[in-house]
Write a protein that holds these residues in place. Structure first.
Motif, short mmCIF file in Angstrom:
data_model
loop_
_atom_site.label_atom_id
_atom_site.label_comp_id
_atom_site.label_asym_id
_atom_site.label_seq_id
_atom_site.Cartn_x
_atom_site.Cartn_y
_atom_site.Cartn_z
N PHE A 122 -15.20 74.78 7.26
CA PHE A 122 -14.34 74.10 8.17
C PHE A 122 -14.73 72.89 8.86
N MET A 123 -15.90 72.88 9.25
CA MET A 123 -16.75 71.82 10.28
C MET A 123 -16.69 70.73 9.29
N GLN A 124 -16.94 70.90 7.68
CA GLN A 124 -17.27 69.97 6.77
C GLN A 124 -15.98 69.28 6.58
N PHE A 125 -14.80 70.11 6.49
CA PHE A 125 -13.56 69.34 6.12
C PHE A 125 -13.22 68.18 6.78
N GLY A 126 -13.54 68.16 7.97
CA GLY A 126 -13.12 66.80 8.98
C GLY A 126 -14.04 65.76 8.49
N GLN A 127 -15.32 65.84 8.05
CA GLN A 127 -16.00 64.73 7.74
C GLN A 127 -15.88 64.20 6.45
N VAL A 128 -15.20 65.04 5.52
CA VAL A 128 -15.16 64.46 4.25
C VAL A 128 -14.39 63.30 4.02
N VAL A 129 -13.40 62.98 4.84
CA VAL A 129 -12.66 61.81 4.60
C VAL A 129 -13.47 60.82 4.53
N ALA A 130 -14.53 60.73 5.55
CA ALA A 130 -15.41 59.30 5.63
C ALA A 130 -16.27 59.23 4.24
N GLY A 131 -16.33 60.47 3.56
CA GLY A 131 -17.09 60.28 2.32
C GLY A 131 -16.54 59.72 1.42
N ALA A 132 -15.15 59.65 1.45
CA ALA A 132 -14.27 58.99 0.52
C ALA A 132 -14.25 57.55 0.20
N VAL A 133 -14.68 57.11 1.45
CA VAL A 133 -14.96 55.37 1.48
C VAL A 133 -15.18 54.69 0.01
N THR A 134 -16.39 55.13 -0.24
CA THR A 134 -17.00 54.41 -1.48
C THR A 134 -16.23 54.89 -2.63
N VAL A 135 -15.93 56.30 -2.97
CA VAL A 135 -15.32 56.63 -4.04
C VAL A 135 -13.89 55.95 -3.85
N GLU A 136 -13.23 55.91 -2.99
CA GLU A 136 -11.93 55.05 -3.00
C GLU A 136 -12.04 53.88 -3.42
N ALA A 137 -13.13 53.10 -3.10
CA ALA A 137 -13.62 51.85 -3.24
C ALA A 137 -13.64 51.55 -4.69
N VAL A 138 -14.60 52.40 -5.23
CA VAL A 138 -14.79 52.39 -6.71
C VAL A 138 -13.62 52.59 -7.63
N PHE A 139 -12.85 53.36 -7.27
CA PHE A 139 -11.46 53.82 -8.11
C PHE A 139 -10.38 52.97 -7.57
N SER A 140 -10.49 52.05 -6.74
CA SER A 140 -9.05 51.37 -6.03
C SER A 140 -8.13 52.48 -5.58
#
Lengths: 341, 610
Positions: A271-289
């Motif tokens: 649960f604690m990790q859930f909140g933080q994973v959005v931040a982790g999506a920044v680079t992946v979202e940039a690579v895959f637009s």
């Protein structure tokens, strides 16, 4: 949090007073969470004001602008007022759900709208990656711990640690290259998909594969390692010896006795990790637009568009606080020893 | 909850089985999706690595958005493909009055909006008048109408524009003309619906927008009734990429057909690839090394903390002598650019200026050393020169930390200046920090640059006294801070000179004056680096010819000229194999999941046997 061993020996004074203890506990945690969010808002506001760069200069860069236009812009954006007046205005608006207006992107669109439209793609991407990562991670973690030091254990731990330490954008690009056009390399929709619901859904899923796999590859490791170490901690416990002595089959011992206990700390961590994973999506979202919050953050950083950044970070920080709150409450529900403390 | 925990592993197994079933179902359903995806016309896919802010041509300012405006709305005149000079578009001809204050445009007849209504001079008059009366309508191209007195359409084929003073760019007003009957009812030009197809989709250009998914793509169909003739591709797609590496990969794999804004490494990697043709076009941008010569705000008060030795023109000259622009083009740009001269890039040949042999400050370290020696800057025992007052020649060099170009230039410049006894402290910073420092004069040397237009006015205006910031460092558009009576005089002369040859002469004189004072060193003009799938398309019309750019033109020639290379290839450029790959992917998933189940079963029996 109080250590469970210590808590277990204490006599609970609220035991006979019904739910008052729980209500007080929940209230206390909620108030703490609200205070955290307010602190985050205050901190972000002043932090962003300390960054170098004049927002009006950034907006008018590369354009011929008259001093009068500049003055109008400064007044419109409120940057000509004292910082505490600006803060009061900002906080008041925030209470009404108004996160301000974008300065660069889309010429003054409400930040709340921009975040709103990007939320769903990110939830789809990060949500599906997280669910898969939890399932796969926990399953592999259980297997690895149960057969500690086996080839499987060592191989899985090695793979997980390697993937965990690989930069996400690099992994994403490598996947793009090796899949060689198997999956689309950008966005969430193809302009060629038919407009019917089925084709559209299939199209989104097709676009989801690569970014989801990239996130999954990085995410699952932590769940696996947490589950593994947590289960290893339980493996030498007396109750397992007892269970085995009763003649239970090995997989029953694992499934009915060891795993449920080992899952306790893991669940809250998930649960604690859930909140933080959005931040982790920044680079992946940039690579895959991928048109989500991560990409919005990336765009806002390049602007830079401070109201958007501030809005995104406020939303993300609130998500982390909310998830931590849920984790604490859930832990109390799951573990009777915490409940009685 | 306890039940859940106990069931957890069992559920995982069930999940795998459900997954297998779902995958099989997807597999079975895929043939249904095939006809929809196979219906491809001749589609041209362009990779966009920059953003789109608006479809609304009044508020669209980003490069990609103004391109969309060019594709969909016809202009009064467009820069032609051959030389980027004014050529007829909506206006068949245009004539200035003898005093050059009244311009009469003859509007073409027979041109239609995509909803069937005729395009008339009234639409043009409406467009300009809206810009004159509505602040929001001036967002994108307001500078073109700032000097307009009146705009009228006495009849359907005549447009008359009166200006307050002589305006030289009247034959190239870069303003998309919109249909009056669609835009007049729109009261708020900032409203989101002005980006909708009902409004922005009614067009008269070579392409018409049919779908816009913000942050993802824009889809166009060819305008069959386009007055120049229908484009040869049926559909145009602009696909947004956030990551240029991913876009390059998409070009290699045939997912897109054209790409631009490549960096030299990406460009080199694409050269010689089968089916791909690269295009290095002369760029519209100049790169410079700004020198803080004791900069002042627009009230002539000194600002910033530039090293005072740079006030000495001899020191600036020595720096210019020590910078080898050819080496920067060869090494940093890997040959993909041109050595700099004036602030109008070489692509605009009529206004571009290069120093003659006698004017040129040649790269010569010995001469640079001699210049400093004569001016009284003596070398100390540590090899560093000192000013007559005793201060050491130590300069700070700033630039963009996130650009490899700036990093390269900083290295070379530091090395050369060391050779002439000047120590350089490199301090590359974020974009914002850099614009802050340059706006407030807090630098000694700064790497910067500007994109320019076919009309030289903008490039020149950046170096006038008026372009300097106010006392609070606001409102400036310059980063040279140049303020020189002689330059300003030449600038004003070119602005009002309507004889093209004479104007060009003033433009060149102004650049020569700027060059001679060393407030900045124009290092180079980077090439615009592009690549396209030549196995699928040909006929991209470059601007200017023969060696110009395909995308980001000041026209629509590149995509308008695109011709599919044989219908067989062009019928599908990339996603036809998609279905096949989904099938293969699904099979792989089924095999993996099935294998996993079998594997876990086998383990179970072996554990049971123990």
């Amino acid at each position: 949090m109080t250590a469970p061993e210590q808590a277990a020996v204490l006599v609970d004074p609220d035991e006979h007073r019904g739910g008052t203890g729980t209500a007080r506990f929940v209230l206390k945690k909620v108030v703490e969470a609200v205070i955290s969010v307010v602190l985050v808002v205050v901190l972000f506001f002043f932090l962003f004001r300390m960054l170098p760069g004049d927002p009006v200069a950034a907006m008018t860069r590369d354009r011929v602008t008259s001093p009068q236009q500049i003055a109008e812009l400064r007044e419109k954006m409120g940057v000509d007022k004292p910082v505490f007046v600006q803060f009061g205005q900002y906080f008041w608006n925030l209470l009404h759900g108004d996160l301000g207006e974008s300065r660069l992107l889309n010429n003054g669109r409400p930040v709340a709208d921009m975040i709103g439209e990007r939320l769903w793609p990110t939830i789809l991407l990060v949500g599906s990656a997280t669910v898969l990562a939890v399932l796969i991670g926990l399953w592999l973690g259980i297997r690895a711990a149960w057969r500690r030091d086996s080839f499987f254990d060592r191989a899985q731990t090695g793979i997980a640690l390697t993937l965990w330490s690989v930069p996400q954008f690099w992994l994403g690009l490598m996947l793009l290259v090796v899949t060689n056009g198997l999956f689309p390399s950008r966005g969430m929709h193809s302009p060629d998909a038919a407009p019917d619901f089925f084709s559209q859904t299939l199209d989104v899923l097709h676009h989801l594969v690569l970014p989801c796999v990239t996130l999954l590859a990085v995410f699952y490791a932590q769940y696996m390692l947490i589950m593994r170490s947590s289960l290893l901690g339980e493996m030498n416990a007396d109750y397992l010896t007892t269970a085995r002595a009763k003649g239970l089959r090995d997989d029953l011992v694992r499934r009915r006795h060891a795993v449920p206990n080992a899952l306790l700390p893991t669940t809250t961590l998930v649960f604690m990790q859930f909140g933080q994973v959005v931040a982790g999506a920044v680079t992946v979202e940039a690579v895959f637009s991928w048109p989500g919050l991560g990409q919005l953050t990336y765009d806002a950083l390049h602007g830079p568009d401070l109201p958007v950044l501030q809005g995104v970070f406020t939303v993300l920080a609130s998500a982390v606080v909310l998830m931590n709150l849920l984790a604490e409450l859930l832990y109390r529900v799951l573990d009777p020893r915490v409940r009685t403390s | 909850m306890g039940w859940f925990l106990v069931q957890f592993q069992r559920r995982l197994g069930r999940f795998a089985r459900v997954g297998a079933v779902a995958a099989a179902a997807t597999l079975a359903a895929i043939p249904l999706a095939v006809p929809a995806q196979a219906q491809q016309g001749k589609v041209l896919r362009v990779a966009l690595t920059t953003g789109i802010d608006h479809l609304n041509p009044f508020t669209a300012v980003l490069a990609a958005s103004t391109q969309i405006g060019r594709f969909t709305f016809e202009f009064l005149t467009v820069p032609n493909a051959e030389k980027a000079e004014a050529s007829p578009a909506l206006a068949e001809s245009w004539t200035p009055s003898p005093d050059k204050l009244t311009w009469t445009f003859k509007i073409r007849t027979g041109v239609k909006w995509s909803d069937g209504k005729p395009v008339t001079a009234k639409d043009a008059a409406y467009t300009f008048n809206r810009m004159l009366t509505d602040e929001n309508a001036r967002t994108a191209n307001g500078n073109y109408v700032a000097n307009f007195e009146t705009v009228t359409a006495p009849d359907d084929t005549t447009l008359v524009i009166k200006t307050k003073t002589v305006q030289v760019n009247m034959n190239l007003l870069d303003v998309p003309i919109v249909p009056q009957h669609i835009w007049e009812p729109v009261k708020d030009l900032k409203a989101p619906e002005t980006d909708g197809l009902a409004i922005a989709g009614v067009a008269d250009g070579p392409y018409q927008v049919t779908e816009f998914k913000p942050n993802e793509y824009v889809k166009f169909k060819a305008n069959k009734d386009y007055w120049r003739g229908a484009p040869k591709v049926d559909e145009l797609q602009l696909l947004q990429f956030k990551d240029t590496e991913a876009a390059v990969n998409a070009l290699k794999q045939g997912e897109v057909d054209v790409i631009n804004r490549l960096n030299p490494n990406q460009f080199a990697a694409l050269q010689g690839q089968q089916g791909i043709t690269t295009n290095a076009a002369p760029g519209r941008r100049y790169d410079e090394l700004a020198i803080n010569f004791g900069v002042q705000d627009n009230a002539n008060n000194p600002i910033g903390d530039g090293n005072p030795v740079l006030k000495d023109i001899n020191v600036r000259k020595a720096i210019a002598q020590a910078v080898d622009t050819q080496a920067i083009v060869d090494k940093v740009l890997k040959g993909l650019g041109q050595v700099g001269g004036g602030v109008v890039p070489a692509v605009y040949g009529a206004y571009h200026w290069d120093p003659s042999d006698s004017e040129k400050t040649k790269f010569d370290l010995a001469a640079a050393n001699a210049t400093l020696e004569q001016a009284g800057y003596k070398k100390g025992p540590d090899g560093v020169r000192t000013a007559p007052g005793g201060a050491k020649l130590e300069l700070r060099l700033t630039g963009h930390s996130n650009r490899s170009y700036d990093q390269g230039v900083a290295q070379y410049v530091s090395g050369w200046l060391k050779d002439i006894g000047i120590t350089v402290k490199q301090d590359l910073v974020s974009d914002d920090e850099l614009s802050d420092r340059t706006a407030t004069g807090k630098y000694d040397l700064a790497i910067g640059g500007y994109g320019t237009n076919p009309d030289p006015d903008y490039a020149l205006s950046l170096h006038t006294c008026a372009a300097r910031p106010s006392a609070d460092a606001k409102g400036g558009s310059t980063d040279t801070f140049f303020c020189d009576a002689q330059y300003d005089d030449l600038y004003k002369k070119q602005l009002t000179e309507t004889d093209d040859a004479k104007r060009a002469d003033y433009v060149k004189q102004a650049q020569a004056r700027l060059y001679s004072q060393y407030p900045t060193i124009v290092l180079d003009y980077q090439n615009a680096l592009e690549a396209y799938r030549s196995d699928k398309f040909s006929g991209f019309t470059t601007q200017p010819q023969p060696k110009g750019a395909i995308l980001e033109q000041t026209g629509y020639w590149g995509v308008y000229g695109a011709t599919p290379a044989g219908t067989e290839n062009a019928a599908d450029s990339g996603s036809g194999g998609t279905v096949l790959w989904i099938v293969i992917g699904a099979v792989v998933v089924v095999v993996l999941v099935g294998g996993g189940i079998a594997f876990s079963r086998r383990n179970k029996t072996s554990e049971d046997r123990e």
